[in-house]
Motif scaffolding. Structure first.
Motif, PDB file in Angstrom:
ATOM      1  N   ARG A 242       6.631  12.309  -3.401  1.00  0.00           N
ATOM      2  CA  ARG A 242       5.356  12.779  -3.963  1.00  0.00           C
ATOM      3  C   ARG A 242       5.251  14.306  -3.955  1.00  0.00           C
ATOM      4  O   ARG A 242       4.378  14.864  -4.585  1.00  0.00           O
ATOM      5  CB  ARG A 242       4.187  12.185  -3.169  1.00  0.00           C
TER       6      ARG A 242
ATOM      7  N   PHE B 202       3.393   9.954   4.903  1.00  0.00           N
ATOM      8  CA  PHE B 202       3.143   8.687   5.600  1.00  0.00           C
ATOM      9  C   PHE B 202       3.362   7.487   4.687  1.00  0.00           C
ATOM     10  O   PHE B 202       2.729   7.389   3.625  1.00  0.00           O
ATOM     11  CB  PHE B 202       1.719   8.666   6.171  1.00  0.00           C
ATOM     12  N   ARG B 203       4.231   6.620   5.111  1.00  0.00           N
ATOM     13  CA  ARG B 203       4.538   5.403   4.347  1.00  0.00           C
ATOM     14  C   ARG B 203       3.456   4.349   4.640  1.00  0.00           C
ATOM     15  O   ARG B 203       3.717   3.285   5.222  1.00  0.00           O
ATOM     16  CB  ARG B 203       5.913   4.880   4.761  1.00  0.00           C
ATOM     17  N   THR B 204       2.222   4.691   4.258  1.00  0.00           N
ATOM     18  CA  THR B 204       1.072   3.817   4.521  1.00  0.00           C
ATOM     19  C   THR B 204       0.223   3.815   3.257  1.00  0.00           C
ATOM     20  O   THR B 204       0.617   4.411   2.259  1.00  0.00           O
ATOM     21  CB  THR B 204       0.215   4.389   5.668  1.00  0.00           C
ATOM     22  N   GLY B 205      -0.924   3.180   3.298  1.00  0.00           N
ATOM     23  CA  GLY B 205      -1.897   3.409   2.237  1.00  0.00           C
ATOM     24  C   GLY B 205      -2.422   4.822   2.385  1.00  0.00           C
ATOM     25  O   GLY B 205      -2.585   5.303   3.507  1.00  0.00           O
ATOM     26  N   ASN B 206      -2.625   5.491   1.279  1.00  0.00           N
ATOM     27  CA  ASN B 206      -3.085   6.878   1.355  1.00  0.00           C
ATOM     28  C   ASN B 206      -4.266   7.125   0.431  1.00  0.00           C
ATOM     29  O   ASN B 206      -4.224   6.768  -0.746  1.00  0.00           O
ATOM     30  CB  ASN B 206      -1.956   7.838   0.966  1.00  0.00           C
TER      31      ASN B 206
ATOM     32  N   ARG C 242       1.935  -0.553  10.395  1.00  0.00           N
ATOM     33  CA  ARG C 242       2.130   0.287   9.216  1.00  0.00           C
ATOM     34  C   ARG C 242       1.543  -0.332   7.944  1.00  0.00           C
ATOM     35  O   ARG C 242       0.902   0.344   7.155  1.00  0.00           O
ATOM     36  CB  ARG C 242       3.624   0.569   8.991  1.00  0.00           C
ATOM     37  N   GLU C 243       1.746  -1.640   7.775  1.00  0.00           N
ATOM     38  CA  GLU C 243       1.344  -2.266   6.511  1.00  0.00           C
ATOM     39  C   GLU C 243      -0.163  -2.308   6.327  1.00  0.00           C
ATOM     40  O   GLU C 243      -0.644  -2.494   5.216  1.00  0.00           O
ATOM     41  CB  GLU C 243       1.930  -3.676   6.422  1.00  0.00           C
TER      42      GLU C 243
ATOM     43  N   PHE D  44       8.034   8.324   4.896  1.00  0.00           N
ATOM     44  CA  PHE D  44       8.940   8.059   3.784  1.00  0.00           C
ATOM     45  C   PHE D  44      10.283   8.709   4.084  1.00  0.00           C
ATOM     46  O   PHE D  44      10.343   9.794   4.693  1.00  0.00           O
ATOM     47  CB  PHE D  44       8.387   8.652   2.481  1.00  0.00           C
TER      48      PHE D  44
ATOM     49  N   ASP E 142       0.811  -1.224   0.000  1.00  0.00           N
ATOM     50  CA  ASP E 142       0.000   0.000   0.000  1.00  0.00           C
ATOM     51  C   ASP E 142       0.841   1.268   0.000  1.00  0.00           C
ATOM     52  O   ASP E 142       0.398   2.310  -0.470  1.00  0.00           O
ATOM     53  CB  ASP E 142      -0.943   0.025   1.214  1.00  0.00           C
ATOM     54  N   GLU E 143       2.053   1.191   0.552  1.00  0.00           N
ATOM     55  CA  GLU E 143       2.866   2.414   0.615  1.00  0.00           C
ATOM     56  C   GLU E 143       3.145   2.965  -0.785  1.00  0.00           C
ATOM     57  O   GLU E 143       3.446   4.136  -0.941  1.00  0.00           O
ATOM     58  CB  GLU E 143       4.172   2.166   1.370  1.00  0.00           C
ATOM     59  N   LYS E 144       3.030   2.105  -1.797  1.00  0.00           N
ATOM     60  CA  LYS E 144       3.257   2.574  -3.181  1.00  0.00           C
ATOM     61  C   LYS E 144       1.969   3.097  -3.798  1.00  0.00           C
ATOM     62  O   LYS E 144       1.974   3.592  -4.916  1.00  0.00           O
ATOM     63  CB  LYS E 144       3.788   1.408  -4.038  1.00  0.00           C
ATOM     64  N   ARG E 145       0.863   2.898  -3.110  1.00  0.00           N
ATOM     65  CA  ARG E 145      -0.433   3.219  -3.717  1.00  0.00           C
ATOM     66  C   ARG E 145      -0.985   4.527  -3.150  1.00  0.00           C
ATOM     67  O   ARG E 145      -0.878   4.787  -1.958  1.00  0.00           O
ATOM     68  CB  ARG E 145      -1.419   2.085  -3.461  1.00  0.00           C
TER      69      ARG E 145
END
Lengths: 84, 349, 477
Positions: free
Chosen positions: C18, C71-75, C52-53, C13, B201-204
């Motif tokens: 970004r 944030f190194r997460t889903g966004n 985090r994942e 990150f 997810d960190e890439k999404r």
């Protein structure tokens, strides 16, 4: 194998190029060991500096600082590389 | 295959579930409420989720969140509610989120009434929300198509990462007809771009913001390219008795059903008339209309609006053939006889 | 994070790729801004909890619109004020995820008021961080719903005037009036002591979600030096001296101890038992034989009308359902559009050997009039040679038309004698199929179970159909 020896004294490292010079860390430091540099950093701010001694590793400056990477605090006994 | 007599609005929900949709977020409004009611009844039975949102705005934003994930999600409403969803639709289009929006059109403007109209054509086809975007728009004219085109809408939405709208009128939603339900989809399409709640997810990132004009123009050009590809691949229509027709009537939704009766009655009296029914309102069958124009002397567009689809027919023909309009508004629906009267006048010059 | 070092969290990150700005190692926030501190506390907690994942952060509209840079997460970045709705949508698809709705005061307490209250009221199992700095930051210092009385902003240049703009909204208090929320606290990013409280609140809000306890909202009073036009240190002083008076710190709701922890189960897509759940029809061999009706009765276009409660809609549905069982194309539509007026209940039914055109019937070949207004209203629509069936117990005159067939039957009386006045519709149906042979009674009987909810009424309805058929037989002698 001998136990690795940790840091004997706590310290704070400021990444000058990530500091926006807001001064909150300096204001909050109970030991008054932080100061404002005279020079400007890449972003055009006067970054925070560490006097080089007196840090107790309390971490107050770390939690006052809004920049994720500007301040790193190493406590007494820390073992390992400096975080980059 | 066994058939079931079922209301169009309910056929939408069964179709959606067969297509693999398990998430519905909506707000009640006549004449679309049966869609929400059916979703509330069936989804919990199949491990899905129904939420009655606090508003149309919230409903489509819940869809925004759900469509960001690796699932199929939908919402439905009727015209005034669709106006409220325009913000969310534009965001979904910008963020390229696939989902299905069902619009069971009623009469307007304003609160209007709950009788059928087709006055949302421009809102959906020309972009009622802000910015440069298109949505796939399919127009069913039977309960069977309420099911089938809902399934197709999900497939097209996922294939192109685009919102897909099922644009129906109150009649098609309220009508009961036999429907044959196809087999259920046993798996969902892969969505490598979607948020999965996992390590990648960190890439999404799901977003529609882009502060850099150069980059946002690039994104817009990407969208335009996609729209061009959809226009090449996904035009759908039905010709009815057009082969030797001198006059072709163009109509969609319930009007195409009424016009079918007109055509049948006129053909029985020896009149050479036919009908072309756009099934995809966007992409619009413009090229096919031009083709028909080689043979057909005149066109008559019949629609329940102030004349919205007729603009697209005229744009397609670009003055090549006369295009007449017969329209009703406010919930009034023409009878087959009324359409016939108009068609005869045109034929007789 | 090892205890011996306080450093940038892994949930950030390393490089903020970004961000289109050339400075990819610093945030876009102004010097001294509270957002950065809150970001750090959240990222640290995500690290420490090992989530985090599966964390998904919802960025709002406002200064933190770009939280996804960091944030190194889903966004997921969403529309202004809609984060609680979007977060609801996503969380329902992935209950095992950790969802954070990060919102400012304009986003949450102005344009998104409905969304936050309703998400809180549903007890959505996610965590809301509400940054209250009493001003609109991103747009350049306009009035916020939380702007203090007297506070000057670019859109309250003379100071907030309660007579014009009302009072500052107290979000934590408001949310804590609801039953569902588990934890609501207001904290402030000021000195070391208060900031430590923020840290504890952040961790508690996330822990509640991990434990599936429900909705947590942490209101964080925070400085906006740029728009307050003060330096960061003055700003903190101003916050302490003014904002905290208006927005007292503390816990407004804490049911954390009462709610048992539960597992967040992943949503599993499956199709087990789907067709049964959807109540789809089972394939059966139809044994219903249809006799050919006389040509004038074929492919009927039917209008049925009466008072509401006379079972007109049911009569139409029964015809359509039975027609379907007998292999016809059928359509049914209740009176709708212009015909909804007038207090009558109407419906239109088509039975045909061909694909049906207009589902609405403007020129019926059959009119069923169950009351006088219906006959008066629709008699003239019937095509010449068509059929009018009317309930003589309710309709006090015969049709005036001489070019149509008319079949009068005292349906209500017959139904009454059977013990169910409401069965008149089935008597009419029996008369119709008896008169025209359009359908065998077996088709009607086959249709009944799916339409009549109270199964004990089916025999009575069957009898009513038989009575209607019998009436027509007797009529013909």
């Amino acid at each position: 194998m001998a136990e690795p020896i940790g840091l004997e004294r706590a310290k704070i490292v400021v990444r000058e190029d990530e500091c926006k010079g807001c001064g909150l860390c300096i204001e909050a430091c109970p030991e008054q060991v932080l100061f404002v540099h005279k020079h400007l950093n890449r972003l055009g701010y006067h970054p925070t500096g560490y006097k080089g001694e007196g840090c107790t590793g309390c971490g107050i400056c770390f939690y006052q600082c809004p920049e994720p990477g500007a301040i790193t605090v190493y406590k007494k006994g820390y073992v390992g590389e400096e975080v980059v | 295959m066994a058939k079931q007599l079922i209301k169009g609005n309910e056929a939408v929900v069964k179709g959606a579930i067969l297509a693999g949709c398990r998430f519905y977020f909506g707000y009640p409004i006549t004449p679309a409420s049966e869609v929400a009611e059916a979703a509330a009844y069936y989804l919990p039975k199949v491990g899905g989720t129904f939420i009655q949102a606090e508003s149309e705005v919230a409903a489509i934003n819940m869809v925004y969140g759900a469509a960001s994930a690796d699932v199929r999600a939908m919402t439905a409403s009727s015209s005034p509610g669709i106006s409220l969803k325009m913000e969310g639709l534009s965001y979904c289009a910008g963020a390229e989120l696939p989902f299905v929006l069902v619009d069971i059109m009623r009469a307007g403007p304003g609160l209007g009434n709950i009788a059928p109209e087709q006055g949302d054509y421009n809102q959906i086809i020309k972009g009622g929300g802000h910015g440069n975007y298109k949505v796939v728009c399919l127009a069913p004219n039977s309960a069977q198509e309420m099911c089938d085109l809902t399934i197709l809408a999900f497939d097209l939405a996922d294939k192109y990462r685009i919102p897909a709208v099922l644009l129906a009128d109150g009649f098609i939603g309220q009508m009961e007809e036999p429907v044959e339900f196809p087999p259920a989809r046993t798996s969902l399409p892969d969505k490598p771009w979607a948020i999965h709640s996992d390590a990648d997810d960190e890439k999404r990132l799901i977003t529609s913001i882009n502060l850099e004009p150069e980059l946002l123009e690039k994104h817009n050009l990407h969208l335009q390219e996609k729209y061009a590809e959809i226009t090449r691949n996904e035009i759908r229509f039905e010709d009815y008795q057009t082969a030797d027709a001198e006059l072709v009537i163009i109509a969609y939704g319930v009007v195409s059903r009424i016009v079918q009766t007109t055509i049948d009655d006129m053909r029985a009296a020896g009149r050479k008339v036919g009908m072309m029914r756009p099934i995809s309102l966007w992409p619009f069958p413009s090229a096919h209309i031009v083709e028909l124009g080689d043979q057909v002397k005149q066109f008559l567009v019949v629609e329940l609006s102030d004349g919205q689809m007729v603009d697209d027919v005229r744009l397609a023909l670009n003055g090549k053939r006369p295009v007449h309009l017969h329209n009703r508004m406010g919930g009034m629906v023409p009878s087959p006889e009324e359409v016939q009267e108009r068609a005869l006048k045109i034929l007789e010059g | 994070m090892a205890e011996k070092v306080l450093a940038k969290a892994e949930s950030f990150f390393d490089i903020y790729d970004r961000n289109p700005s050339p400075s990819k190692d610093v945030t876009h926030y102004c010097p001294g801004c509270g957002h950065g501190v809150l970001h750090k506390l959240i990222a640290e907690a995500i690290d420490d909890f090992g989530i985090r994942e599966r964390t998904v952060l919802f960025s709002p509209v406002g200064c933190s619109v770009f939280a996804y840079y960091y944030f190194r997460t889903g966004n997921i970045q969403c529309a202004h004020g809609r984060a609680p709705a979007a977060a609801t949508g996503f969380k329902r698809t992935h209950p095992e995820s950790i969802v954070i709705s990060y919102q400012g005061d304009g986003d949450l307490a102005a344009i998104g008021t409905a969304e936050i209250i309703q998400a809180a009221n549903r007890g959505e199992n996610f965590t809301v961080f509400f940054v209250n700095n009493a001003i609109y930051g991103m747009t350049g210092g306009q009035l916020a719903p939380t702007t203090l009385v007297g506070q000057k902003t670019t859109t309250s240049p003379y100071g907030r005037n309660p007579a014009n703009e009302g009072y500052p909204i107290k979000v934590a208090e408001m949310i804590s009036t609801l039953d569902a929320p588990v934890y609501v606290e207001r904290v402030a990013i000021t000195d070391a002591k208060n900031t430590a409280r923020v840290r504890r609140a952040v961790r508690k809000g996330l822990q509640n979600q991990i434990d599936n306890k429900g909705f947590s909202l942490i209101e964080v009073l925070s400085v906006c030096p740029s728009n307050w036009k003060m330096d960061p240190i003055q700003s903190k002083q101003w916050l302490s001296d003014n904002m905290i008076q208006q927005f007292p710190l503390g816990i407004f709701r804490d049911r954390t101890g009462e709610v048992p922890a539960a597992e967040n189960k992943r949503h599993i897509f499956h199709v087990d038992g789907l067709r049964e759940a959807l109540e789809l029809p089972v394939e059966t061999e139809s044994t219903i034989k249809v006799a050919a009706p006389a040509p004038e009765f074929q492919d009927p276009r039917i209008k049925l009308a009466g008072f509401g409660g006379q079972g007109v809609l049911m009569l139409g549905l029964m015809l359509a359902e039975a027609g379907m069982h007998a292999g016809y194309h059928v359509s049914w539509i209740p009176s709708y559009g212009p015909e909804m007026r007038g207090g009558t209940a109407n419906c239109h039914v088509n039975l045909s050997h061909r694909r049906i055109g207009s589902p609405t019937v403007s020129r019926p070949t059959l009119l069923v009039a169950m009351n006088l207004p219906s006959l008066e209203r629709f008699e003239n629509e019937v095509v010449p040679g068509g059929l009018i069936i009317y309930d003589t117990a309710m309709v006090t005159r015969a049709p005036k038309r001489t070019d149509v067939k008319a079949l009068g039957i005292p349906a209500s009386t017959i139904a009454d004698e059977l013990g169910n006045t409401r069965g008149a519709n089935m008597v009419i149906l029996g008369a119709y199929i008896g008169y025209t042979s359009i359908l065998p009674k077996e088709a009607i009987f086959a249709a009944m179970p799916s339409l009549i909810k109270r199964k004990n009424l089916i025999p009575l309805n069957e009898q009513a159909v038989e009575k209607g058929m019998e009436f027509v037989r007797n009529l013909r002698g």
